[in-house]
Design a protein around this motif. Structure first.
Motif, mmCIF file in Angstrom:
data_model
loop_
_atom_site.group_PDB
_atom_site.id
_atom_site.type_symbol
_atom_site.label_atom_id
_atom_site.label_comp_id
_atom_site.label_asym_id
_atom_site.label_seq_id
_atom_site.Cartn_x
_atom_site.Cartn_y
_atom_site.Cartn_z
ATOM 1 N N UNK A 28 19.487 -23.110 27.139
ATOM 2 C CA UNK A 28 19.236 -23.071 25.597
ATOM 3 C C UNK A 28 21.100 -23.199 25.227
ATOM 4 N N UNK A 29 21.799 -22.857 24.339
ATOM 5 C CA UNK A 29 22.569 -23.457 23.524
ATOM 6 C C UNK A 29 23.180 -22.773 22.988
ATOM 7 N N UNK A 30 23.513 -21.158 22.787
ATOM 8 C CA UNK A 30 24.352 -20.575 21.704
ATOM 9 C C UNK A 30 25.489 -20.675 21.462
ATOM 10 N N UNK A 31 25.814 -20.039 20.417
ATOM 11 C CA UNK A 31 26.902 -20.789 19.117
ATOM 12 C C UNK A 31 26.956 -22.134 18.823
ATOM 13 N N UNK A 32 25.905 -22.695 19.337
ATOM 14 C CA UNK A 32 26.220 -24.206 18.908
ATOM 15 C C UNK A 32 27.337 -25.346 17.634
ATOM 16 N N UNK A 33 27.296 -23.632 16.923
ATOM 17 C CA UNK A 33 28.276 -24.256 15.513
ATOM 18 C C UNK A 33 29.544 -24.319 15.516
#
Ligand SMILES: [Zn+2]
Length: 110
Positions: A28-33
């Motif tokens: 899972x990717x967090x802080x994608x933006x």
């Protein structure tokens, strides 16, 4: 969940995610933006983060990431290429068109 990687450039995190997923590791990717929204530099110091969902995958994920990083460091970027969709000139260090996001047509799989 375990954090296994973070990087200022979302494209690097996204690429590693697809590498891990192809090895059967759920991620899972967090802080994608965090970096994408700001363009060149993130406003905050929050980088996109790559997490593995299953703690048991942590060691394997890290070793895959390490191999990938070493391989990228040893391999010079590919030649510049032209986007097949929008005809933009794209530097070889990029695996996707910066303009429209189309993946490089002949990028070797890492
Ligand atoms: Zn393009």
């Amino acid at each position: 969940m375990k954090l296994v990687f973070d990087h200022i450039d979302f494209t690097v995190v996204g690429h590693l995610q697809s590498v891990l997923e192809s090895e059967g590791i759920r991620t899972e990717i967090r802080n994608e933006g965090a970096s994408r929204a700001a363009g060149e530099l993130p406003i905050s110091e929050v980088y996109p983060e790559l997490w593995v969902l299953d703690n048991a995958d942590e060691a394997r994920a890290k070793s895959i990431i390490r191999e990938f990083r070493e391989a990228s460091n040893n391999t010079p970027p590919g030649p510049d290429w032209t986007c097949p969709v929008c005809k933009e000139h794209v530097e070889g260090v990029f695996s996707e068109c910066w303009n429209c996001g189309t993946p490089s047509p002949d990028r070797p799989e890492v």
